[in-house]
Motif scaffolding. Structure first.
Motif, PDB file in Angstrom:
ATOM      1  N   PRO A   5      44.400  51.438  38.759  1.00 31.66           N
ATOM      2  CA  PRO A   5      43.670  51.978  39.915  1.00 31.66           C
ATOM      3  C   PRO A   5      43.983  53.456  40.103  1.00 31.66           C
ATOM      4  CG  PRO A   5      45.610  50.820  40.660  1.00 31.66           C
ATOM      5  CD  PRO A   5      45.569  50.627  39.165  1.00 31.66           C
ATOM      6  N   GLY A   6      43.097  54.139  40.773  1.00 32.46           N
ATOM      7  CA  GLY A   6      43.283  55.566  41.027  1.00 32.46           C
ATOM      8  C   GLY A   6      42.003  56.328  40.828  1.00 32.46           C
TER       9      GLY A   6
ATOM     10  N   VAL B 210      45.812  49.937  46.914  1.00 34.19           N
ATOM     11  CA  VAL B 210      46.588  49.897  45.681  1.00 34.19           C
ATOM     12  C   VAL B 210      46.492  51.231  44.946  1.00 34.19           C
ATOM     13  CG1 VAL B 210      46.988  48.688  43.510  1.00 34.19           C
ATOM     14  CG2 VAL B 210      46.236  47.412  45.518  1.00 34.19           C
ATOM     15  N   SER B 211      45.313  51.853  44.965  1.00 32.99           N
ATOM     16  CA  SER B 211      45.155  53.164  44.328  1.00 32.99           C
ATOM     17  C   SER B 211      46.076  54.183  44.975  1.00 32.99           C
ATOM     18  CB  SER B 211      43.704  53.631  44.448  1.00 32.99           C
ATOM     19  OG  SER B 211      42.829  52.758  43.786  1.00 32.99           O
ATOM     20  N   SER B 212      46.148  54.160  46.299  1.00 32.11           N
ATOM     21  CA  SER B 212      47.011  55.089  47.018  1.00 32.11           C
ATOM     22  C   SER B 212      48.476  54.861  46.664  1.00 32.11           C
ATOM     23  CB  SER B 212      46.786  54.912  48.528  1.00 32.11           C
ATOM     24  OG  SER B 212      47.581  55.799  49.265  1.00 32.11           O
ATOM     25  N   PHE B 213      48.887  53.602  46.643  1.00 28.96           N
ATOM     26  CA  PHE B 213      50.276  53.238  46.340  1.00 28.96           C
ATOM     27  C   PHE B 213      50.651  53.630  44.917  1.00 28.96           C
ATOM     28  CE2 PHE B 213      53.188  49.678  44.922  1.00 28.96           C
ATOM     29  CZ  PHE B 213      54.320  50.143  45.577  1.00 28.96           C
ATOM     30  N   VAL B 214      49.815  53.271  43.954  1.00 24.52           N
ATOM     31  CA  VAL B 214      50.150  53.529  42.552  1.00 24.52           C
ATOM     32  C   VAL B 214      50.130  55.024  42.248  1.00 24.52           C
ATOM     33  CG1 VAL B 214      49.380  53.189  40.163  1.00 24.52           C
ATOM     34  CG2 VAL B 214      49.438  51.255  41.752  1.00 24.52           C
ATOM     35  N   THR B 215      49.151  55.755  42.777  1.00 26.39           N
ATOM     36  CA  THR B 215      49.123  57.195  42.504  1.00 26.39           C
ATOM     37  C   THR B 215      50.290  57.907  43.181  1.00 26.39           C
ATOM     38  OG1 THR B 215      47.490  57.446  44.291  1.00 26.39           O
ATOM     39  CG2 THR B 215      46.656  57.413  42.035  1.00 26.39           C
ATOM     40  N   PHE B 216      50.761  57.391  44.318  1.00 28.03           N
ATOM     41  CA  PHE B 216      51.989  57.957  44.896  1.00 28.03           C
ATOM     42  C   PHE B 216      53.148  57.774  43.923  1.00 28.03           C
ATOM     43  CE2 PHE B 216      55.992  57.981  47.020  1.00 28.03           C
ATOM     44  CZ  PHE B 216      55.887  58.965  47.986  1.00 28.03           C
TER      45      PHE B 216
ATOM     46  N   ASP C  85      46.549  36.855  29.249  1.00 27.13           N
ATOM     47  CA  ASP C  85      45.492  37.540  28.502  1.00 27.13           C
ATOM     48  C   ASP C  85      44.835  38.570  29.411  1.00 27.13           C
ATOM     49  OD1 ASP C  85      45.852  35.991  26.218  1.00 27.13           O
ATOM     50  OD2 ASP C  85      44.426  34.466  26.899  1.00 27.13           O
ATOM     51  N   TRP C  86      44.568  39.760  28.862  1.00 26.02           N
ATOM     52  CA  TRP C  86      43.807  40.798  29.556  1.00 26.02           C
ATOM     53  C   TRP C  86      42.798  41.318  28.535  1.00 26.02           C
ATOM     54  CZ3 TRP C  86      42.987  41.958  34.386  1.00 26.02           C
ATOM     55  CH2 TRP C  86      42.437  43.188  34.738  1.00 26.02           C
ATOM     56  N   LEU C  87      41.659  40.660  28.506  1.00 23.78           N
ATOM     57  CA  LEU C  87      40.719  40.865  27.399  1.00 23.78           C
ATOM     58  C   LEU C  87      39.653  41.904  27.684  1.00 23.78           C
ATOM     59  CD1 LEU C  87      40.271  37.127  26.350  1.00 23.78           C
ATOM     60  CD2 LEU C  87      41.921  38.825  25.500  1.00 23.78           C
ATOM     61  N   LYS C  88      39.534  42.329  28.958  1.00 21.68           N
ATOM     62  CA  LYS C  88      38.497  43.315  29.296  1.00 21.68           C
ATOM     63  C   LYS C  88      39.096  44.721  29.238  1.00 21.68           C
ATOM     64  CE  LYS C  88      39.246  42.037  34.164  1.00 21.68           C
ATOM     65  NZ  LYS C  88      38.600  41.689  35.439  1.00 21.68           N
ATOM     66  N   ALA C  89      39.248  45.217  28.045  1.00 24.56           N
ATOM     67  CA  ALA C  89      39.832  46.547  27.861  1.00 24.56           C
ATOM     68  C   ALA C  89      38.981  47.604  28.547  1.00 24.56           C
ATOM     69  CB  ALA C  89      39.957  46.867  26.383  1.00 24.56           C
ATOM     70  N   ASP C  90      39.644  48.513  29.250  1.00 24.77           N
ATOM     71  CA  ASP C  90      38.962  49.588  29.966  1.00 24.77           C
ATOM     72  C   ASP C  90      39.188  50.898  29.222  1.00 24.77           C
ATOM     73  OD1 ASP C  90      38.592  51.732  32.208  1.00 24.77           O
ATOM     74  OD2 ASP C  90      37.898  49.866  33.146  1.00 24.77           O
ATOM     75  N   ARG C  91      38.261  51.813  29.353  1.00 25.58           N
ATOM     76  CA  ARG C  91      38.436  53.117  28.700  1.00 25.58           C
ATOM     77  C   ARG C  91      39.496  53.956  29.393  1.00 25.58           C
ATOM     78  NH1 ARG C  91      35.357  57.152  31.357  1.00 25.58           N
ATOM     79  NH2 ARG C  91      34.111  56.316  33.069  1.00 25.58           N
ATOM     80  N   ARG C  92      39.945  53.505  30.573  1.00 20.70           N
ATOM     81  CA  ARG C  92      40.973  54.225  31.312  1.00 20.70           C
ATOM     82  C   ARG C  92      42.355  53.590  31.101  1.00 20.70           C
ATOM     83  NH1 ARG C  92      38.233  53.754  37.099  1.00 20.70           N
ATOM     84  NH2 ARG C  92      37.532  51.818  36.100  1.00 20.70           N
ATOM     85  N   ASN C  93      43.386  54.357  31.367  1.00 21.22           N
ATOM     86  CA  ASN C  93      44.767  53.881  31.368  1.00 21.22           C
ATOM     87  C   ASN C  93      44.948  52.973  32.593  1.00 21.22           C
ATOM     88  OD1 ASN C  93      47.980  55.663  31.148  1.00 21.22           O
ATOM     89  ND2 ASN C  93      47.525  53.507  31.112  1.00 21.22           N
TER      90      ASN C  93
ATOM     91  N   GLY D  22      59.140  36.487  30.550  1.00 23.94           N
ATOM     92  CA  GLY D  22      57.902  37.205  30.274  1.00 23.94           C
ATOM     93  C   GLY D  22      57.295  37.728  31.555  1.00 23.94           C
ATOM     94  N   LEU D  23      56.074  38.214  31.466  1.00 19.27           N
ATOM     95  CA  LEU D  23      55.375  38.798  32.604  1.00 19.27           C
ATOM     96  C   LEU D  23      54.142  37.992  32.945  1.00 19.27           C
ATOM     97  CD1 LEU D  23      55.521  42.580  31.578  1.00 19.27           C
ATOM     98  CD2 LEU D  23      56.959  41.436  33.280  1.00 19.27           C
ATOM     99  N   ASP D  24      54.005  37.656  34.229  1.00 19.68           N
ATOM    100  CA  ASP D  24      52.785  37.041  34.739  1.00 19.68           C
ATOM    101  C   ASP D  24      51.921  38.111  35.392  1.00 19.68           C
ATOM    102  OD1 ASP D  24      53.518  34.499  33.942  1.00 19.68           O
ATOM    103  OD2 ASP D  24      54.508  34.026  35.844  1.00 19.68           O
ATOM    104  N   LEU D  25      50.622  37.915  35.348  1.00 18.53           N
ATOM    105  CA  LEU D  25      49.650  38.866  35.892  1.00 18.53           C
ATOM    106  C   LEU D  25      49.092  38.339  37.211  1.00 18.53           C
ATOM    107  CD1 LEU D  25      47.897  41.476  35.116  1.00 18.53           C
ATOM    108  CD2 LEU D  25      46.158  39.816  34.414  1.00 18.53           C
ATOM    109  N   PHE D  26      49.044  39.224  38.225  1.00 17.57           N
ATOM    110  CA  PHE D  26      48.373  38.824  39.458  1.00 17.57           C
ATOM    111  C   PHE D  26      46.885  38.622  39.139  1.00 17.57           C
ATOM    112  CE2 PHE D  26      46.562  39.317  43.726  1.00 17.57           C
ATOM    113  CZ  PHE D  26      47.451  38.533  44.470  1.00 17.57           C
ATOM    114  N   PRO D  27      46.291  37.520  39.604  1.00 20.37           N
ATOM    115  CA  PRO D  27      44.928  37.202  39.151  1.00 20.37           C
ATOM    116  C   PRO D  27      43.857  38.178  39.609  1.00 20.37           C
ATOM    117  CG  PRO D  27      45.690  35.627  40.802  1.00 20.37           C
ATOM    118  CD  PRO D  27      46.875  36.439  40.414  1.00 20.37           C
ATOM    119  N   ASN D  28      44.066  38.869  40.742  1.00 19.14           N
ATOM    120  CA  ASN D  28      43.052  39.807  41.241  1.00 19.14           C
ATOM    121  C   ASN D  28      43.625  41.219  41.192  1.00 19.14           C
ATOM    122  OD1 ASN D  28      41.144  41.324  42.639  1.00 19.14           O
ATOM    123  ND2 ASN D  28      40.776  39.757  44.179  1.00 19.14           N
ATOM    124  N   GLN D  29      43.155  42.018  40.239  1.00 18.21           N
ATOM    125  CA  GLN D  29      43.673  43.376  40.042  1.00 18.21           C
ATOM    126  C   GLN D  29      42.825  44.433  40.750  1.00 18.21           C
ATOM    127  OE1 GLN D  29      46.505  44.513  38.111  1.00 18.21           O
ATOM    128  NE2 GLN D  29      47.117  42.372  38.326  1.00 18.21           N
ATOM    129  N   SER D  30      42.049  44.034  41.753  1.00 12.82           N
ATOM    130  CA  SER D  30      41.228  44.984  42.502  1.00 12.82           C
ATOM    131  C   SER D  30      42.110  46.006  43.219  1.00 12.82           C
ATOM    132  CB  SER D  30      40.377  44.228  43.530  1.00 12.82           C
ATOM    133  OG  SER D  30      39.804  45.125  44.464  1.00 12.82           O
TER     134      SER D  30
END
Length: 409
Positions: free
Chosen positions: A277-278, A308-314, A343-351, A363-371
């Motif tokens: 996000p960001g 989340v964008s605000s938090f992560v970019t901070f 699995d994270w199969l929808k690769a994005d052109r962004r980082n 290992g690492l679990d993924l939160f199901p909603n990454q909005s």
């Protein structure tokens, strides 16, 4: 669009460490940053001492197991022994100085007292020279650096300074950060929600982030969506602050007034960053309206409004900027290779920076909603996966994991 690393490099190229310092008593220096090297006033430990309860001996007398020695003295911590004569041992307790003549300590579990011989000890092992002895100055040496400038003072650093004999430390003054939040849709918790409105979560999140880095934070609240109100708040916030942070209003809509306001009161670059996000990030400076110096400015960073964008970019941009102002090592903390159990199969052109949590399998679990609007993903998670542009992930892949604990201090 800039990459995340390009944006961070540009930010850090402008940040300069603050010069002002103050001297504080140790008891109030927690969370501050050392302004100068600290030299130890003493050797630590001040004398050779034992790290075990047991018996101080001469290895020449204990070359084979089962030797019986006369207990000639008793040495407790805070007292001094006398010369250890051949054929004798000293009963000694943790932290006590090793007596002259002794070159090893045998812990009491490896010794026994012969029946009816309270003044004798049988040494049941053959110790080596230096066994269980902490040497004078092995931790700190008088006159040598104990802590270096730029060190963030945690409890353990304060303990080192205390063991070095210090009572006061010279530290950088706190970075002063002003924050305000834009959006007519915002209400503070406890207030009635406006029609179509939301509670302002960014206020408490960002103010807490600022304070977690040891800064003085000033809250200028929610600013109405108007150009004049935004300009007026910028003028007020520029006084007595090193950095202004905002969330929201950095897009190009008709109600986004950050760009024209900062441009009018100073200078601004508006960046699109190839991250998720960001994405939108504003960086510039606001003229200090109360300064006699014509070029005096307060730095400005505008963050996106989604929580989340605000938090992560901070974490990724503002935190390193503040660290450099403090004179600390800036940049992102070390990432750790860990196994993705998703699995994270929808690769994005962004980082992408994915919210994850370490599971009991390591290992690492993924939160199901990454909005970017789902802040519970950050509360649930304990770190981020740094997923490069265009990269899909499958369970079992090794990924770069950055813990939140390293991003909030």
């Amino acid at each position: 669009m800039l990459t995340a690393q390009q944006a961070l490099d540009h930010l850090l190229s402008h940040a300069k460490p603050l010069h002002e310092t103050e001297t504080l008593a140790m008891q109030v220096a927690l969370g501050r940053v050392l302004a100068e090297n600290v030299n130890s006033l003493v050797d630590v430990p001040p004398l050779d001492n034992t790290s075990m309860d047991g018996y101080a001996v001469r290895t020449a007398d204990t070359s084979s197991p089962g030797q019986t020695l006369t207990i000639a003295q008793r040495i407790a911590a805070g007292s001094m022994g006398t010369q250890l004569e051949p054929g004798t041992a000293a009963r000694i307790f943790t932290g006590a100085p090793v007596p002259p003549g002794a070159d090893a300590v045998v812990m009491q579990e490896d010794c026994s007292i012969p029946e009816g011989a309270s003044k004798q000890v049988q040494v049941n092992i053959s110790p080596i020279s230096g066994q269980w002895i902490r040497r004078r100055g092995e931790d700190l040496t008088a006159g040598k650096v104990a802590l270096t400038a730029g060190t963030y003072l945690r409890p353990q650093e304060l303990g080192v300074a205390a063991s070095a004999g210090l009572t006061h430390l010279t530290v950088k003054r706190k970075v002063r950060v002003a924050a305000f939040f834009t959006g007519d849709e915002l209400s503070l918790p406890g207030e009635p929600l406006k029609p179509g409105g939301i509670y302002n979560s960014n206020r408490d999140t960002l103010l807490a982030c600022i304070q977690s880095l040891g800064c003085d934070a000033t809250d200028f609240g929610i600013v109405p969506d108007s150009l004049e109100a935004t300009k007026e708040t910028l003028r007020k916030a520029s006084k007595d602050h090193d950095l202004i942070i905002t969330s929201g209003g950095v897009s190009v809509g008709e109600e986004d007034h950050i760009k024209p306001a900062v441009t009018a009161e100073g200078r601004l670059d508006l960046w699109q960053i190839a991250m998720k996000p960001g994405k939108p990030l504003a960086f510039g400076a606001v003229r200090k309206s109360d300064s006699s110096q014509s070029n005096a400015e307060t730095w400005f960073i505008g963050l996106p409004g989604n929580p989340v964008s605000s938090f992560v970019t901070f974490l990724l941009f503002v935190r390193p900027f503040i660290l450099k102002l403090q004179g600390r090592d800036a940049g992102l903390p070390q990432s750790y290779p860990m196994r993705a159990d998703f699995d994270w199969l929808k690769a994005d052109r962004r980082n992408e920076f994915l919210r994850v949590k370490i599971n009991v399998q390591g290992g690492l679990d993924l939160f199901p909603n990454q909005s970017s609007g789902v802040l519970t993903s950050a509360s649930w998670g304990d770190g981020l996966v740094d997923c490069p542009p265009g990269q899909a992930l499958k369970a079992g892949d090794m990924v770069k994991y950055i813990p939140f604990s390293a991003l909030l201090s």
